[in-house]
Design a protein around this motif. Structure first.
Motif, PDB file in Angstrom:
ATOM      1  N   VAL A 268       0.851  -1.194   0.000  1.00 15.04           N
ATOM      2  CA  VAL A 268       0.000   0.000   0.000  1.00 15.04           C
ATOM      3  C   VAL A 268       0.882   1.238   0.000  1.00 15.04           C
ATOM      4  CG1 VAL A 268      -1.954  -1.094   1.146  1.00 15.04           C
ATOM      5  CG2 VAL A 268      -0.167   0.002   2.523  1.00 15.04           C
ATOM      6  N   GLY A 269       0.354   2.324  -0.556  1.00  9.43           N
ATOM      7  CA  GLY A 269       1.123   3.551  -0.624  1.00  9.43           C
ATOM      8  C   GLY A 269       0.258   4.779  -0.720  1.00  9.43           C
ATOM      9  N   LYS A 270       0.944   5.922  -0.820  1.00  6.03           N
ATOM     10  CA  LYS A 270       0.302   7.230  -0.899  1.00  6.03           C
ATOM     11  C   LYS A 270       0.917   8.008  -2.066  1.00  6.03           C
ATOM     12  CE  LYS A 270      -0.166  11.571   1.667  1.00  6.03           C
ATOM     13  NZ  LYS A 270       0.186  12.310   2.895  1.00  6.03           N
ATOM     14  N   PRO A 271       0.095   8.652  -2.937  1.00  4.62           N
ATOM     15  CA  PRO A 271      -1.364   8.610  -3.017  1.00  4.62           C
ATOM     16  C   PRO A 271      -1.884   7.172  -3.083  1.00  4.62           C
ATOM     17  CG  PRO A 271      -0.437  10.208  -4.557  1.00  4.62           C
ATOM     18  CD  PRO A 271       0.698   9.408  -4.043  1.00  4.62           C
ATOM     19  N   ALA A 272      -3.188   7.042  -2.815  1.00  2.68           N
ATOM     20  CA  ALA A 272      -3.778   5.726  -2.608  1.00  2.68           C
ATOM     21  C   ALA A 272      -3.438   4.753  -3.734  1.00  2.68           C
ATOM     22  CB  ALA A 272      -5.292   5.860  -2.470  1.00  2.68           C
ATOM     23  N   ILE A 273      -2.737   3.681  -3.385  1.00  2.00           N
ATOM     24  CA  ILE A 273      -2.391   2.638  -4.324  1.00  2.00           C
ATOM     25  C   ILE A 273      -2.325   1.315  -3.575  1.00  2.00           C
ATOM     26  CG2 ILE A 273       0.102   3.029  -4.072  1.00  2.00           C
ATOM     27  CD1 ILE A 273       0.378   2.207  -7.019  1.00  2.00           C
ATOM     28  N   LEU A 274      -2.835   0.251  -4.200  1.00  2.00           N
ATOM     29  CA  LEU A 274      -2.832  -1.091  -3.619  1.00  2.00           C
ATOM     30  C   LEU A 274      -2.348  -2.072  -4.682  1.00  2.00           C
ATOM     31  CD1 LEU A 274      -3.589  -3.170  -1.384  1.00  2.00           C
ATOM     32  CD2 LEU A 274      -5.902  -3.193  -2.366  1.00  2.00           C
ATOM     33  N   LEU A 275      -1.278  -2.804  -4.357  1.00  2.00           N
ATOM     34  CA  LEU A 275      -0.701  -3.798  -5.266  1.00  2.00           C
ATOM     35  C   LEU A 275      -0.822  -5.177  -4.640  1.00  2.00           C
ATOM     36  CD1 LEU A 275       2.576  -1.883  -6.242  1.00  2.00           C
ATOM     37  CD2 LEU A 275       0.417  -1.929  -7.512  1.00  2.00           C
ATOM     38  N   TYR A 276      -1.029  -6.193  -5.493  1.00  2.00           N
ATOM     39  CA  TYR A 276      -1.224  -7.570  -5.015  1.00  2.00           C
ATOM     40  C   TYR A 276      -0.430  -8.529  -5.897  1.00  2.00           C
ATOM     41  CZ  TYR A 276      -3.534 -12.109  -4.446  1.00  2.00           C
ATOM     42  OH  TYR A 276      -3.794 -13.449  -4.258  1.00  2.00           O
ATOM     43  N   THR A 277       0.172  -9.532  -5.268  1.00  2.00           N
ATOM     44  CA  THR A 277       0.866 -10.594  -5.988  1.00  2.00           C
ATOM     45  C   THR A 277       0.439 -11.951  -5.452  1.00  2.00           C
ATOM     46  OG1 THR A 277       3.026 -11.523  -6.615  1.00  2.00           O
ATOM     47  CG2 THR A 277       2.868 -10.528  -4.434  1.00  2.00           C
ATOM     48  N   SER A 278       0.327 -12.925  -6.342  1.00  2.00           N
ATOM     49  CA  SER A 278       0.005 -14.297  -5.936  1.00  2.00           C
ATOM     50  C   SER A 278       1.130 -15.255  -6.273  1.00  2.00           C
ATOM     51  CB  SER A 278      -1.288 -14.767  -6.634  1.00  2.00           C
ATOM     52  OG  SER A 278      -1.133 -14.715  -8.047  1.00  2.00           O
ATOM     53  N   ASP A 279       2.232 -14.724  -6.809  1.00  2.00           N
ATOM     54  CA  ASP A 279       3.342 -15.575  -7.229  1.00  2.00           C
ATOM     55  C   ASP A 279       4.664 -15.112  -6.619  1.00  2.00           C
ATOM     56  OD1 ASP A 279       3.732 -13.247  -8.628  1.00  2.00           O
ATOM     57  OD2 ASP A 279       3.385 -14.125 -10.612  1.00  2.00           O
ATOM     58  N   ALA A 280       4.616 -14.736  -5.348  1.00  2.00           N
ATOM     59  CA  ALA A 280       5.812 -14.361  -4.576  1.00  2.00           C
ATOM     60  C   ALA A 280       6.528 -13.149  -5.153  1.00  2.00           C
ATOM     61  CB  ALA A 280       6.774 -15.540  -4.473  1.00  2.00           C
ATOM     62  N   GLY A 281       5.789 -12.280  -5.817  1.00  2.00           N
ATOM     63  CA  GLY A 281       6.385 -11.043  -6.306  1.00  2.00           C
ATOM     64  C   GLY A 281       6.911 -11.087  -7.714  1.00  2.00           C
ATOM     65  N   GLU A 282       6.712 -12.194  -8.424  1.00  2.00           N
ATOM     66  CA  GLU A 282       7.127 -12.258  -9.826  1.00  2.00           C
ATOM     67  C   GLU A 282       6.361 -11.215 -10.630  1.00  2.00           C
ATOM     68  OE1 GLU A 282       9.398 -13.821 -11.475  1.00  2.00           O
ATOM     69  OE2 GLU A 282      10.203 -15.119  -9.919  1.00  2.00           O
ATOM     70  N   SER A 283       5.067 -11.082 -10.351  1.00  2.00           N
ATOM     71  CA  SER A 283       4.235 -10.079 -11.009  1.00  2.00           C
ATOM     72  C   SER A 283       3.341  -9.425  -9.970  1.00  2.00           C
ATOM     73  CB  SER A 283       3.388 -10.714 -12.119  1.00  2.00           C
ATOM     74  OG  SER A 283       2.516 -11.696 -11.583  1.00  2.00           O
ATOM     75  N   TRP A 284       3.001  -8.156 -10.187  1.00  2.00           N
ATOM     76  CA  TRP A 284       2.151  -7.398  -9.278  1.00  2.00           C
ATOM     77  C   TRP A 284       0.973  -6.833 -10.049  1.00  2.00           C
ATOM     78  CZ3 TRP A 284       2.994  -7.036  -4.004  1.00  2.00           C
ATOM     79  CH2 TRP A 284       4.226  -7.489  -3.532  1.00  2.00           C
ATOM     80  N   GLU A 285      -0.190  -6.932  -9.446  1.00  2.00           N
ATOM     81  CA  GLU A 285      -1.431  -6.439 -10.038  1.00  2.00           C
ATOM     82  C   GLU A 285      -1.942  -5.273  -9.199  1.00  2.00           C
ATOM     83  OE1 GLU A 285      -6.033  -8.078 -10.670  1.00  2.00           O
ATOM     84  OE2 GLU A 285      -4.443  -9.414  -9.907  1.00  2.00           O
ATOM     85  N   ARG A 286      -2.401  -4.230  -9.888  1.00  2.00           N
ATOM     86  CA  ARG A 286      -2.953  -3.087  -9.175  1.00  2.00           C
ATOM     87  C   ARG A 286      -4.444  -3.309  -8.936  1.00  2.00           C
ATOM     88  NH1 ARG A 286      -1.861   3.345 -10.287  1.00  2.00           N
ATOM     89  NH2 ARG A 286      -3.188   4.114  -8.597  1.00  2.00           N
ATOM     90  N   ILE A 287      -4.859  -3.164  -7.662  1.00  2.00           N
ATOM     91  CA  ILE A 287      -6.248  -3.363  -7.273  1.00  2.00           C
ATOM     92  C   ILE A 287      -6.921  -2.004  -7.147  1.00  2.00           C
ATOM     93  CG2 ILE A 287      -7.795  -4.406  -5.576  1.00  2.00           C
ATOM     94  CD1 ILE A 287      -6.043  -6.426  -7.033  1.00  2.00           C
ATOM     95  N   PRO A 288      -8.079  -1.785  -7.798  1.00  2.00           N
ATOM     96  CA  PRO A 288      -8.754  -0.480  -7.706  1.00  2.00           C
ATOM     97  C   PRO A 288      -9.275  -0.217  -6.298  1.00  2.00           C
ATOM     98  CG  PRO A 288     -10.121  -2.086  -8.866  1.00  2.00           C
ATOM     99  CD  PRO A 288      -8.787  -2.732  -8.672  1.00  2.00           C
ATOM    100  N   LEU A 289      -9.293   1.043  -5.912  1.00  2.00           N
ATOM    101  CA  LEU A 289      -9.746   1.465  -4.582  1.00  2.00           C
ATOM    102  C   LEU A 289     -10.836   2.516  -4.706  1.00  2.00           C
ATOM    103  CD1 LEU A 289      -6.283   1.794  -2.829  1.00  2.00           C
ATOM    104  CD2 LEU A 289      -8.042   0.121  -2.235  1.00  2.00           C
ATOM    105  N   SER A 290     -11.690   2.556  -3.698  1.00  2.00           N
ATOM    106  CA  SER A 290     -12.761   3.539  -3.672  1.00  2.00           C
ATOM    107  C   SER A 290     -12.205   4.927  -3.402  1.00  2.00           C
ATOM    108  CB  SER A 290     -13.792   3.174  -2.597  1.00  2.00           C
ATOM    109  OG  SER A 290     -14.712   4.230  -2.406  1.00  2.00           O
ATOM    110  N   ALA A 291     -12.764   5.907  -4.086  1.00  2.00           N
ATOM    111  CA  ALA A 291     -12.338   7.285  -3.877  1.00  2.00           C
ATOM    112  C   ALA A 291     -12.793   7.820  -2.527  1.00  2.00           C
ATOM    113  CB  ALA A 291     -12.892   8.169  -4.992  1.00  2.00           C
TER     114      ALA A 291
END
Length: 394
Positions: free
Chosen positions: A151-174
């Motif tokens: 998680v970060g600022k400005p609002a950002i959320l990243l997710y990985t299911s493969d130990a960090g090989e790839s990261w997906e950005r998850i949308p967040l509510s305004a």
């Protein structure tokens, strides 16, 4: 072995220098051959004596050690990172299934990756975090199994299911109240997230839906409880200064001005505000390995709560902080912990926090040390400003 005094004492006063004293001066009646022999004997004696003295002294002449470029740390090693000097490091985490692989976060959109347990780090590019013209501050990272969250600022959320090989950005509510300052991976596609306004959310479907764990923000809670005697509540600006989570899911947070602190336990509908029992403002708070609380005040004071669990009773512990503030405490085991702070302050306890000693070898680090993180009892790191990273050697 004869001492230097013993080697020099016998003949220099009686025979060698006797020939030059007034009472024993050489007369014209002294045979020439005897005079030459006397001079030769004296020269031979001086040469032999000098050689003996040289041999006697040689064992005591220690070799000059090579100059050190930088004084080494007794139990910590500084790692040099390929980042700008002004970057402040904020969090670090490793993949539980592969402790050689980890990620390091900081300001100025800093994400570094290691594949050798933390000995070397390289910049990691995540395209989904670079699509917009933002200079992200990555605040927190957490792994459980191969799943990870950032998680970060400005609002950002990243997710990985493969130990960090790839990261997906998850949308967040305004409408998200506040900035995300903490995240904890809790299970398959599940996580717990905290904002600096006291909102706690949980997800079980990879972050596409979030459920509130508290019914209101801290500002709303204080508006209801301001008449209950919480000192400094009227000065509250609506944000946390720090927030820390215990292994069993309890939270402790410090108000932005350090006037008071708040706690939350799973199942409670609201944060519980607490008056501080210390005159100085609170810098940071967290959990000891035994379940009790530690508390840092501005100016370098360190306090421990009486007993375990949530408490409002604290006892001060003497520390040698050299007048600099202590900013964080991290427990390596039930008894051993390290505290870090301004201007390279590094302290160690081996009795659960009752007494602390200063690691003086860290004094040469011209940086503030903000965070102490132990991944396990063998792997630990201290994070600071200006890209300073220390690795625990044990």
């Amino acid at each position: 072995m004869a001492t230097l005094q013993q080697l020099l004492k016998p003949s220099w006063s009686s025979s060698l220098f006797a020939s030059t004293s007034p009472r024993h001066s050489l007369s014209s009646t002294t045979p020439k051959a005897s005079l030459q022999n006397s001079i030769i004997n004296r020269r031979q004696f001086v040469a032999e004596t000098a050689a003996t003295v040289s041999l006697s002294l040689s064992p005591f002449i220690a070799p000059v050690p090579p100059a050190k470029s930088e004084e080494s740390l007794s139990e910590w090693e500084r790692l040099y990172l390929p980042i700008d000097p002004g970057v402040v490091l904020l969090d670090i985490a490793f993949v539980p299934d592969d402790l050689d692989r980890g990620f390091l976060l900081g300001t100025r959109q800093t994400i570094l990756e290691t594949k050798d347990g933390g000995r070397t780090w390289a910049p990691r590019s995540i395209p989904s975090a670079e699509e917009e013209d933002f200079n992200y501050r990555f605040n927190a990272i957490s792994f459980k199994g191969k799943e990870g969250w950032i998680v970060g600022k400005p609002a950002i959320l990243l997710y990985t299911s493969d130990a960090g090989e790839s990261w997906e950005r998850i949308p967040l509510s305004a409408q998200l109240p506040g900035d995300m300052v903490y995240i904890k991976a809790t299970g398959e596609k599940s996580a717990e997230m905290v904002t600096d306004e006291g909102a706690i959310y949980v997800t079980s479907n990879k972050g596409y839906n979030w459920k509130a764990a508290v019914q209101e923000t801290v500002s709303a809670t204080l508006n209801r409880t301001v008449s209950s005697g919480i000192s400094g509540a009227s000065y509250y600006t609506g944000t946390f200064n720090t927030v820390n989570r215990s292994p069993d899911g309890r939270y402790v947070a410090v108000s932005s001005r350090g006037n008071f602190y708040l706690t939350w336990e799973p199942g409670q509908p609201f944060w519980q505000p607490h008056n501080r029992a210390i005159a100085r403002r609170i810098q940071n708070m967290g959990w000891r390995a035994d379940g009790g609380l530690w508390l840092l005040v501005r100016g370098g004071g360190l306090f421990l709560s009486k007993g375990t669990g949530i408490s409002e009773e604290f006892e001060e512990v003497p520390v040698q902080s050299r007048g600099f503030g202590i900013l964080d405490v991290g427990f390596r085991s039930q008894e051993e912990a390290w505290a870090a702070g301004g201007s390279g302050v590094l302290l160690k306890t081996t009795n659960g926090g009752r007494t602390w000693t200063r690691d003086k070898a860290a004094d040469n680090i011209a940086a503030n040390l903000y965070s102490v993180k132990f991944i396990n009892d063998k792997k630990g790191f201290v994070l600071g400003n200006d890209g300073v990273l220390l690795q625990y050697l044990g």
